[in-house]
Design a protein around this motif. Structure first.
Motif, mmCIF file in Angstrom:
data_model
loop_
_atom_site.group_PDB
_atom_site.id
_atom_site.type_symbol
_atom_site.label_atom_id
_atom_site.label_comp_id
_atom_site.label_asym_id
_atom_site.label_seq_id
_atom_site.Cartn_x
_atom_site.Cartn_y
_atom_site.Cartn_z
ATOM 1 N N PHE A 1 -20.792 62.844 36.698
ATOM 2 C CA PHE A 1 -21.235 61.980 35.836
ATOM 3 C C PHE A 1 -21.936 62.650 34.667
ATOM 4 O O PHE A 1 -22.990 63.307 34.895
ATOM 5 N N ARG A 2 -21.251 62.687 33.550
ATOM 6 C CA ARG A 2 -21.734 63.191 32.285
ATOM 7 C C ARG A 2 -22.921 62.514 31.384
ATOM 8 O O ARG A 2 -23.824 63.263 30.609
ATOM 9 N N VAL A 3 -22.699 61.189 31.392
ATOM 10 C CA VAL A 3 -23.755 60.251 30.699
ATOM 11 C C VAL A 3 -24.052 58.953 31.739
ATOM 12 O O VAL A 3 -23.318 58.548 32.385
ATOM 13 N N GLY A 4 -25.276 58.641 31.313
ATOM 14 C CA GLY A 4 -25.510 57.121 31.868
ATOM 15 C C GLY A 4 -25.996 56.135 31.039
ATOM 16 O O GLY A 4 -26.722 56.500 29.947
ATOM 17 N N VAL A 5 -25.789 54.968 31.386
ATOM 18 C CA VAL A 5 -26.195 53.592 30.519
ATOM 19 C C VAL A 5 -26.786 52.853 31.324
ATOM 20 O O VAL A 5 -26.060 52.241 32.335
ATOM 21 N N ALA A 6 -28.184 52.263 30.800
ATOM 22 C CA ALA A 6 -28.890 51.478 32.116
ATOM 23 C C ALA A 6 -29.076 50.083 31.270
ATOM 24 O O ALA A 6 -29.623 50.241 30.260
ATOM 25 N N LEU A 7 -28.484 49.100 31.589
ATOM 26 C CA LEU A 7 -28.629 47.798 30.933
ATOM 27 C C LEU A 7 -29.750 46.930 31.599
ATOM 28 O O LEU A 7 -29.500 46.673 32.626
ATOM 29 N N ASP A 8 -31.100 46.614 30.937
ATOM 30 C CA ASP A 8 -31.911 46.066 31.403
ATOM 31 C C ASP A 8 -32.378 46.514 32.847
ATOM 32 O O ASP A 8 -32.350 45.638 33.802
ATOM 33 N N ALA A 9 -32.696 47.569 32.946
ATOM 34 C CA ALA A 9 -32.935 48.408 34.313
ATOM 35 C C ALA A 9 -34.094 47.626 35.321
ATOM 36 O O ALA A 9 -35.047 47.405 34.689
ATOM 37 N N TYR A 10 -33.736 47.819 36.587
ATOM 38 C CA TYR A 10 -34.831 47.477 37.539
ATOM 39 C C TYR A 10 -34.643 48.576 38.353
ATOM 40 O O TYR A 10 -33.598 48.870 39.072
ATOM 41 N N VAL B 1 -32.337 64.102 37.149
ATOM 42 C CA VAL B 1 -31.591 63.572 36.197
ATOM 43 C C VAL B 1 -31.388 64.513 35.128
ATOM 44 O O VAL B 1 -32.348 64.343 34.247
ATOM 45 N N GLU B 2 -30.308 65.189 34.752
ATOM 46 C CA GLU B 2 -30.196 65.949 33.588
ATOM 47 C C GLU B 2 -29.277 65.509 32.289
ATOM 48 O O GLU B 2 -29.525 66.015 31.330
ATOM 49 N N GLN B 3 -28.527 64.404 32.642
ATOM 50 C CA GLN B 3 -27.670 63.882 31.969
ATOM 51 C C GLN B 3 -28.212 63.014 30.544
ATOM 52 O O GLN B 3 -29.381 62.599 30.891
ATOM 53 N N PRO B 4 -27.705 63.083 29.540
ATOM 54 C CA PRO B 4 -28.021 61.896 28.436
ATOM 55 C C PRO B 4 -28.053 60.591 29.357
ATOM 56 O O PRO B 4 -27.237 60.275 30.058
ATOM 57 N N LEU B 5 -29.073 59.668 28.809
ATOM 58 C CA LEU B 5 -29.298 58.508 29.331
ATOM 59 C C LEU B 5 -29.958 57.560 28.504
ATOM 60 O O LEU B 5 -30.661 57.857 27.884
#
Length: 405
Positions: free
Chosen positions: A265-274, A286-290
């Motif tokens: 996984f090269r990138v992460g997107v978290a929507l309204d994170a819990y 966690v080293e990736q863009p987020l």
């Protein structure tokens, strides 16, 4: 079934008439198909809905997919609201009457458009969700040329889900329905439940990504769902170098865990994170863009403190950060799901179509900048020096925390 002319009409109005979901913003028409591959390490099959670009059009022999895959899912949504099983069954029947004939803007079983390899996004739903709860988001991403694999988790956090199991003494598979598990009253026990569920989710995501690689490699696998769809269309057609992980709410906890566990996984997107169920110090892995895109009304200090730990690990790359936290003014927790588009009386300012449009613009911009390293892509909504035309993008958080970490 909608006609091609009708399709043009709802694209112009910005709303898909089948259920009121926003029209995908990308250039591609969207197809979808369900798959339950028998994966190594899981003898009951993982369940996905795959969203992808297609050249098929309405009226060409393909129908828009129903939003509810089965009436039991309607009951599952009601059980999450803490209704009794009997009341939930009745309300679920009413929901099925309302939503059962409603469709999403994706043509079920349509052929895959693969003129260029498709980058992959794994998507993890939130509590009480399932594989179609975020169809607006998944369809939009697929319209931009992605293969989106929306997992239906079997950790009992889904409103309802199912697997295939063999009958006793038989090789025949039958449906095994898995209900939602209501959390305990004790907060500590709730956290323990979610932590156990997160362990299952982690396994499913990693097995799921292994399956996506298998799909691109041989295109051959044992599918526990009867399907005439030719999955070999994906063979050699997936861009496995550009792979992202994404989720909403509890799915965001799944997202950061997957980023820590698997560097494919090269990138992460978290929507309204819990993130409360996520173990401490995992942010160090966690080293990736987020990118975090939060709502204005859901977050609280303890959760924001955990989110900030990921932001504090940020590094600058080519003059812009690879970790960002954005909050959407006045938006609610479920505004990034389909539920608010179909639940009567749920609309409130700002218009939900605006929340969705801004969310998708932020997601696509972030993916283009960090997954594709495209610094020329228009990403003004990601730059703190600029303002978006909607006025709902707030850089940072509206929640005060005692710690400045």
């Amino acid at each position: 079934m909608a006609s091609a002319a009708a399709t043009t009409g709802w694209r112009k109005t910005g709303m898909f008439k089948g259920i009121g979901l926003p029209v995908p913003s990308g250039q591609h028409q969207v197809g979808c198909v369900d798959v339950m591959p028998l994966c190594k390490g899981d003898d009951s099959g993982l369940l996905f809905r795959l969203f992808y670009p297609t050249e098929a059009t309405p009226g060409s022999g393909y129908h828009f997919s129903p939003w509810l895959p089965d009436r039991l899912y309607a009951k599952g949504y009601m059980l999450f609201k803490n209704y009794s099983s009997l009341v939930a069954g009745f309300l679920g029947t009413l929901t099925n009457v309302f939503c059962g004939g409603q469709c999403m803007p994706a043509l079920y079983g349509a052929p895959v458009k693969t003129s260029t390899p498709l980058p992959v996004i794994m998507f993890s739903h939130g509590v009480a969700g399932m594989r179609t709860t975020y169809s607006a988001v998944c369809c939009d991403l697929a319209s931009h040329g992605y293969l989106v694999a929306a997992v239906e988790h079997r950790d009992q956090s889904a409103g309802y889900c199912y697997s295939k199991r063999k009958k006793d003494g038989s090789q025949q598979f039958v449906d095994h329905w898995i209900p939602y598990e209501r959390p305990p009253v004790s907060v500590n026990e709730q956290h323990m439940l979610r932590a156990r569920q997160l362990t299952i989710r982690r396994k499913e995501i990693l097995l799921g990504l292994d399956f996506i690689h298998q799909l691109d490699g041989s295109g051959e696998f044992e599918n526990l769902l009867q399907s005439n769809f030719d999955f070999k269309q994906f063979k050699g057609k997936l861009d496995l170098v550009h792979t992202a992980m994404m989720g909403h709410s509890f799915g965001s906890a799944t997202t950061v865990t997957a980023l820590a566990d698997d560097k494919r996984f090269r990138v992460g997107v978290a929507l309204d994170a819990y993130l409360i169920p996520v173990e401490d110090r995992i942010e160090d892995k966690v080293e990736q863009p987020l990118l975090f895109i939060n709502s204005w009304t859901f977050q609280w200090p303890e959760n924001i403190t955990k989110i900030k730990r990921y932001i504090s690990n940020d590094v600058q790359t080519e003059n812009y950060p690879i970790r960002q936290l954005i909050t959407l003014r006045e938006a609610g927790h479920m505004d990034q799901s389909d539920v608010v588009f179909i639940a009567p009386g749920s609309r409130r300012p700002p218009e939900l179509t605006t929340v969705h449009a801004v969310t998708m613009k932020l997601c696509v911009s972030f993916l283009n900048r960090h997954l594709w390293k495209d610094s020329t892509y228009p990403v003004k909504d990601l730059d703190e020096s600029d303002t978006d035309s909607s006025g709902i993008v707030y850089h940072g958080t509206n929640v005060e925390t005692e710690s400045k970490e």
